[in-house]
Design a protein around this motif. Structure first.
Motif, PDB file in Angstrom:
ATOM      1  N   ALA A   1       0.826  -1.213   0.000  1.00  0.00           N
ATOM      2  CA  ALA A   1       0.000   0.000   0.000  1.00  0.00           C
ATOM      3  C   ALA A   1       0.856   1.257   0.000  1.00  0.00           C
ATOM      4  CB  ALA A   1      -0.935  -0.008   1.200  1.00  0.00           C
ATOM      5  N   ASN A   2       2.016   1.211   0.642  1.00  0.00           N
ATOM      6  CA  ASN A   2       2.883   2.390   0.672  1.00  0.00           C
ATOM      7  C   ASN A   2       3.291   2.809  -0.740  1.00  0.00           C
ATOM      8  OD1 ASN A   2       2.869   2.564   3.471  1.00  0.00           O
ATOM      9  ND2 ASN A   2       4.703   1.313   3.709  1.00  0.00           N
ATOM     10  N   LEU A   3       3.663   1.832  -1.569  1.00  0.00           N
ATOM     11  CA  LEU A   3       4.080   2.150  -2.931  1.00  0.00           C
ATOM     12  C   LEU A   3       2.889   2.551  -3.793  1.00  0.00           C
ATOM     13  CD1 LEU A   3       6.098   2.393  -5.195  1.00  0.00           C
ATOM     14  CD2 LEU A   3       5.988  -0.097  -5.495  1.00  0.00           C
ATOM     15  N   VAL A   4       1.796   1.820  -3.690  1.00  0.00           N
ATOM     16  CA  VAL A   4       0.622   2.142  -4.500  1.00  0.00           C
ATOM     17  C   VAL A   4       0.111   3.535  -4.165  1.00  0.00           C
ATOM     18  CG1 VAL A   4      -1.774   1.507  -5.002  1.00  0.00           C
ATOM     19  CG2 VAL A   4      -0.005  -0.274  -4.830  1.00  0.00           C
ATOM     20  N   ALA A   5       0.081   3.884  -2.890  1.00  0.00           N
ATOM     21  CA  ALA A   5      -0.375   5.214  -2.496  1.00  0.00           C
ATOM     22  C   ALA A   5       0.498   6.299  -3.112  1.00  0.00           C
ATOM     23  CB  ALA A   5      -0.377   5.337  -0.972  1.00  0.00           C
ATOM     24  N   PHE A   6       1.804   6.066  -3.164  1.00  0.00           N
ATOM     25  CA  PHE A   6       2.698   7.040  -3.784  1.00  0.00           C
ATOM     26  C   PHE A   6       2.428   7.157  -5.284  1.00  0.00           C
ATOM     27  CE2 PHE A   6       6.726   7.965  -6.000  1.00  0.00           C
ATOM     28  CZ  PHE A   6       6.913   9.267  -5.554  1.00  0.00           C
ATOM     29  N   LEU A   7       2.250   6.027  -5.955  1.00  0.00           N
ATOM     30  CA  LEU A   7       1.996   6.064  -7.391  1.00  0.00           C
ATOM     31  C   LEU A   7       0.696   6.792  -7.721  1.00  0.00           C
ATOM     32  CD1 LEU A   7       3.055   2.426  -8.345  1.00  0.00           C
ATOM     33  CD2 LEU A   7       4.317   4.531  -8.821  1.00  0.00           C
ATOM     34  N   LEU A   8      -0.275   6.735  -6.828  1.00  0.00           N
ATOM     35  CA  LEU A   8      -1.544   7.418  -7.050  1.00  0.00           C
ATOM     36  C   LEU A   8      -1.486   8.901  -6.677  1.00  0.00           C
ATOM     37  CD1 LEU A   8      -2.624   4.575  -7.546  1.00  0.00           C
ATOM     38  CD2 LEU A   8      -4.579   5.136  -6.087  1.00  0.00           C
ATOM     39  N   SER A   9      -0.444   9.299  -5.979  1.00  0.00           N
ATOM     40  CA  SER A   9      -0.354  10.680  -5.502  1.00  0.00           C
ATOM     41  C   SER A   9       0.138  11.604  -6.607  1.00  0.00           C
ATOM     42  CB  SER A   9       0.612  10.761  -4.317  1.00  0.00           C
ATOM     43  OG  SER A   9       1.958  10.577  -4.749  1.00  0.00           O
ATOM     44  N   GLU A  10       0.030  12.900  -6.361  1.00  0.00           N
ATOM     45  CA  GLU A  10       0.570  13.881  -7.300  1.00  0.00           C
ATOM     46  C   GLU A  10       2.077  13.719  -7.445  1.00  0.00           C
ATOM     47  OE1 GLU A  10       0.762  18.767  -7.888  1.00  0.00           O
ATOM     48  OE2 GLU A  10      -0.364  17.882  -6.227  1.00  0.00           O
ATOM     49  N   GLN A  11       2.749  13.421  -6.331  1.00  0.00           N
ATOM     50  CA  GLN A  11       4.210  13.265  -6.360  1.00  0.00           C
ATOM     51  C   GLN A  11       4.633  12.056  -7.186  1.00  0.00           C
ATOM     52  OE1 GLN A  11       2.383  13.715  -3.637  1.00  0.00           O
ATOM     53  NE2 GLN A  11       3.025  15.725  -2.865  1.00  0.00           N
ATOM     54  N   GLY A  12       3.765  11.061  -7.303  1.00  0.00           N
ATOM     55  CA  GLY A  12       4.093   9.861  -8.063  1.00  0.00           C
ATOM     56  C   GLY A  12       3.745   9.950  -9.533  1.00  0.00           C
ATOM     57  N   GLY A  13       3.289  11.113  -9.984  1.00  0.00           N
ATOM     58  CA  GLY A  13       2.787  11.243 -11.339  1.00  0.00           C
ATOM     59  C   GLY A  13       3.825  11.159 -12.437  1.00  0.00           C
ATOM     60  N   TRP A  14       5.109  11.245 -12.091  1.00  0.00           N
ATOM     61  CA  TRP A  14       6.161  11.158 -13.102  1.00  0.00           C
ATOM     62  C   TRP A  14       6.574   9.717 -13.378  1.00  0.00           C
ATOM     63  CZ3 TRP A  14       7.351  13.903 -16.953  1.00  0.00           C
ATOM     64  CH2 TRP A  14       8.606  13.867 -17.556  1.00  0.00           C
ATOM     65  N   ILE A  15       6.119   8.796 -12.557  1.00  0.00           N
ATOM     66  CA  ILE A  15       6.429   7.379 -12.752  1.00  0.00           C
ATOM     67  C   ILE A  15       5.338   6.780 -13.630  1.00  0.00           C
ATOM     68  CG2 ILE A  15       6.804   5.164 -11.629  1.00  0.00           C
ATOM     69  CD1 ILE A  15       7.639   6.743  -9.134  1.00  0.00           C
ATOM     70  N   ASN A  16       5.722   6.255 -14.776  1.00  0.00           N
ATOM     71  CA  ASN A  16       4.731   5.808 -15.749  1.00  0.00           C
ATOM     72  C   ASN A  16       5.319   4.685 -16.601  1.00  0.00           C
ATOM     73  OD1 ASN A  16       2.313   5.814 -17.201  1.00  0.00           O
ATOM     74  ND2 ASN A  16       3.017   7.362 -18.655  1.00  0.00           N
ATOM     75  N   GLY A  17       4.505   3.674 -16.868  1.00  0.00           N
ATOM     76  CA  GLY A  17       4.922   2.581 -17.733  1.00  0.00           C
ATOM     77  C   GLY A  17       5.969   1.680 -17.119  1.00  0.00           C
ATOM     78  N   GLN A  18       5.936   1.515 -15.798  1.00  0.00           N
ATOM     79  CA  GLN A  18       6.975   0.754 -15.099  1.00  0.00           C
ATOM     80  C   GLN A  18       6.398  -0.495 -14.427  1.00  0.00           C
ATOM     81  OE1 GLN A  18      10.225   1.878 -15.367  1.00  0.00           O
ATOM     82  NE2 GLN A  18       9.206   3.362 -16.715  1.00  0.00           N
ATOM     83  N   LEU A  19       7.220  -1.533 -14.374  1.00  0.00           N
ATOM     84  CA  LEU A  19       6.931  -2.699 -13.539  1.00  0.00           C
ATOM     85  C   LEU A  19       7.889  -2.615 -12.350  1.00  0.00           C
ATOM     86  CD1 LEU A  19       6.489  -6.392 -14.747  1.00  0.00           C
ATOM     87  CD2 LEU A  19       7.128  -5.721 -12.436  1.00  0.00           C
ATOM     88  N   LEU A  20       7.352  -2.321 -11.188  1.00  0.00           N
ATOM     89  CA  LEU A  20       8.158  -2.039  -9.995  1.00  0.00           C
ATOM     90  C   LEU A  20       8.058  -3.200  -9.012  1.00  0.00           C
ATOM     91  CD1 LEU A  20       6.826   1.597  -9.525  1.00  0.00           C
ATOM     92  CD2 LEU A  20       8.981   0.928 -10.592  1.00  0.00           C
ATOM     93  N   PHE A  21       9.208  -3.516  -8.393  1.00  0.00           N
ATOM     94  CA  PHE A  21       9.245  -4.554  -7.358  1.00  0.00           C
ATOM     95  C   PHE A  21       9.251  -3.908  -5.993  1.00  0.00           C
ATOM     96  CE2 PHE A  21      10.570  -6.778 -11.089  1.00  0.00           C
ATOM     97  CZ  PHE A  21      10.112  -8.068 -10.921  1.00  0.00           C
ATOM     98  N   SER A  22       8.346  -4.354  -5.139  1.00  0.00           N
ATOM     99  CA  SER A  22       8.263  -3.860  -3.770  1.00  0.00           C
ATOM    100  C   SER A  22       8.286  -5.070  -2.858  1.00  0.00           C
ATOM    101  CB  SER A  22       6.976  -3.043  -3.572  1.00  0.00           C
ATOM    102  OG  SER A  22       6.836  -2.605  -2.240  1.00  0.00           O
ATOM    103  N   ASP A  23       9.452  -5.723  -2.790  1.00  0.00           N
ATOM    104  CA  ASP A  23       9.521  -7.061  -2.198  1.00  0.00           C
ATOM    105  C   ASP A  23      10.628  -7.230  -1.159  1.00  0.00           C
ATOM    106  OD1 ASP A  23      11.785  -7.039  -3.759  1.00  0.00           O
ATOM    107  OD2 ASP A  23      11.161  -8.662  -5.092  1.00  0.00           O
ATOM    108  N   GLY A  24      11.199  -6.115  -0.691  1.00  0.00           N
ATOM    109  CA  GLY A  24      12.237  -6.207   0.322  1.00  0.00           C
ATOM    110  C   GLY A  24      13.542  -6.819  -0.153  1.00  0.00           C
ATOM    111  N   GLY A  25      13.695  -6.945  -1.467  1.00  0.00           N
ATOM    112  CA  GLY A  25      14.918  -7.554  -2.009  1.00  0.00           C
ATOM    113  C   GLY A  25      14.771  -9.007  -2.382  1.00  0.00           C
ATOM    114  N   TRP A  26      13.546  -9.530  -2.341  1.00  0.00           N
ATOM    115  CA  TRP A  26      13.300 -10.936  -2.656  1.00  0.00           C
ATOM    116  C   TRP A  26      13.888 -11.327  -4.006  1.00  0.00           C
ATOM    117  CZ3 TRP A  26      11.228 -15.548  -1.077  1.00  0.00           C
ATOM    118  CH2 TRP A  26      10.768 -16.422  -2.041  1.00  0.00           C
ATOM    119  N   LYS A  27      13.742 -10.466  -5.000  1.00  0.00           N
ATOM    120  CA  LYS A  27      14.190 -10.821  -6.348  1.00  0.00           C
ATOM    121  C   LYS A  27      15.674 -10.553  -6.561  1.00  0.00           C
ATOM    122  CE  LYS A  27      12.787 -10.220 -11.185  1.00  0.00           C
ATOM    123  NZ  LYS A  27      12.517 -11.651 -11.368  1.00  0.00           N
ATOM    124  N   ALA A  28      16.336  -9.898  -5.619  1.00  0.00           N
ATOM    125  CA  ALA A  28      17.746  -9.528  -5.808  1.00  0.00           C
ATOM    126  C   ALA A  28      18.627 -10.779  -5.934  1.00  0.00           C
ATOM    127  CB  ALA A  28      18.218  -8.684  -4.625  1.00  0.00           C
TER     128      ALA A  28
END
Length: 251
Positions: free
Chosen positions: A224-251
């Motif tokens: 929810a922390n990341l999704v809330a940012f993406l929906l905010s005005e401040q997150g409006g420059w992020i577009n067309g991205q597949l983002l990982f929010s997994d604590g480093g699971w995929k690293a």
């Protein structure tokens, strides 16, 4: 001030990621519409939670949000349009769409049935396309304020229909970042990694804890922390991205 309206799909259980998203967005100043489908829970190990949608919405109202919960069988191609009609009638036009619903029943290449594969594609891919299209057709907010965020997964081994349909979902939503550019709607995909919302056994949970560099499981609040940012005005420059929010699971 008038609160913008967000539609969050897949909010059927209090412990689910969808409920965590809806709750966070209500506290952030959104009016929140949700969809759920209890018959899906009846087929899952955790079983039906018939009172959970009402409990979630009590929390949303306590956070100051106007809210409506809509039962929606997203395997039916006529449902996405009806869902938007209901939400608009109750809350007004939708400014943001968060796709958190999923059909997820484990099966492998050799034992997946055609019926199961088709149901996964219908819910996870086709319904997501129809929801994105309906959102665009009905979008009436200020250009640049529209947001689409979808939750995905890269789990495919012994989870063939889920993984394949989520891969299709990724491409649909990322295409929207370009195809909806006249409306200046941003579209992003979030992979939250493993989040235990009742589907893990003890062995799997221990394996996930051992593998994650941060030494803990992900939570709905993390997503929810990341999704809330993406929906905010401040997150409006992020577009067309597949983002990982997994604590480093995929690293």
């Amino acid at each position: 001030m008038t609160r913008p309206v967000v539609l969050v799909t897949g909010v059927g259980r209090r412990v689910g990621i969808g409920a965590g998203l809806a709750t966070r967005l209500a506290h952030d100043g959104w009016d929140v519409a949700t969809s759920h489908w209890t018959p899906y829970d009846e087929r899952m190990p955790w079983g039906p939670q018939p009172h959970d949608p009402d409990d979630v919405h009590a929390g949303l109202r306590a956070a100051g949000a106007r809210t409506v919960a809509v039962p929606a069988d997203l395997s039916d191609p006529a449902v996405p349009a009806r869902l938007f009609e209901t939400v608009e009638a109750e809350l007004g036009p939708v400014t943001a769409l968060v796709l958190s619903h999923a059909e997820s029943v484990d099966s492998s290449i050799l034992d997946t049935t055609v019926e199961s594969f088709d149901r996964h594609v219908a819910v996870n891919a086709r319904a997501s396309w129809l929801l994105v299209a309906e959102f665009s057709r009905r979008f009436r907010a200020v250009p640049g304020s529209g947001r689409i965020v979808a939750l995905t997964s890269d789990h495919t081994v012994h989870n063939l229909p889920y993984g394949a349909s989520k891969g299709a979902l990724d491409r649909i939503v990322l295409a929207a970042a370009r195809e909806l550019q006249e409306q200046r709607i941003t579209a992003n995909v979030v992979n939250p990694g493993p989040v235990d919302t009742g589907w893990m056994d003890d062995d799997l949970r221990a394996s996930c804890l051992e593998r994650n560099p941060l030494g803990r499981m992900g939570t709905p609040a993390d997503t929810a922390n990341l999704v809330a940012f993406l929906l905010s005005e401040q997150g409006g420059w992020i577009n067309g991205q597949l983002l990982f929010s997994d604590g480093g699971w995929k690293a």
